[in-house]
Design a protein around this motif. Sequence first.
Motif: not given
Length: 170
Positions: A41, A66-67, A71, A102, A106-107, A110
């Motif tokens: 992440v 936030s990532h 992470g 996540a 966060s994208n 990951g």
Amino acid sequence: MLLTMLRPIAVLRAAARGFRHWRWTRPFWGGLVLVLAGAEVLAVPTARSLVLPPDLLVVAGLAGSSHYLIGALLVVNGLMSWAQPAHHSFHGIVGVLLALAAFAASNFGGFVLGTLVGVTGGSLVFAWSPHRPRRGAAALRRRPRRRGRSSRRARARRWDTVRGGSPAGR
């Protein structure tokens, strides 16, 4: 000369034995998978400038931070599951919740891989149970059953209780 050569081998064997014991007394694989999920992440947004095109990543949240938070918390959660094996259920639940957070923050966690690895690691930590030492051969042998007057009395008492009679009458 031979003794000096055998000494490092004995040290390596003792170290491997100690690591094996340490690994058996805590949720090692689940913690490792959580650490890898946190690293994944963390690594995806960092790779934005290296490999991935800039329009592929979404920078959302508090200026895209936030990532980093999620992470790092996943990594710390994996390490804490090693440090505090008695709290494995707490660390497992928090690991799963962080991995699911996540995905949203966060994208896609990951690119979904971090979320899947994090959920797997949290589940492994949650499902871990402490290692119980094997019982010795002496403990595995059954005691021979006593045959004689006392066992016949016990059977008669049980039979009277099942039939509805009074076991005190005998």
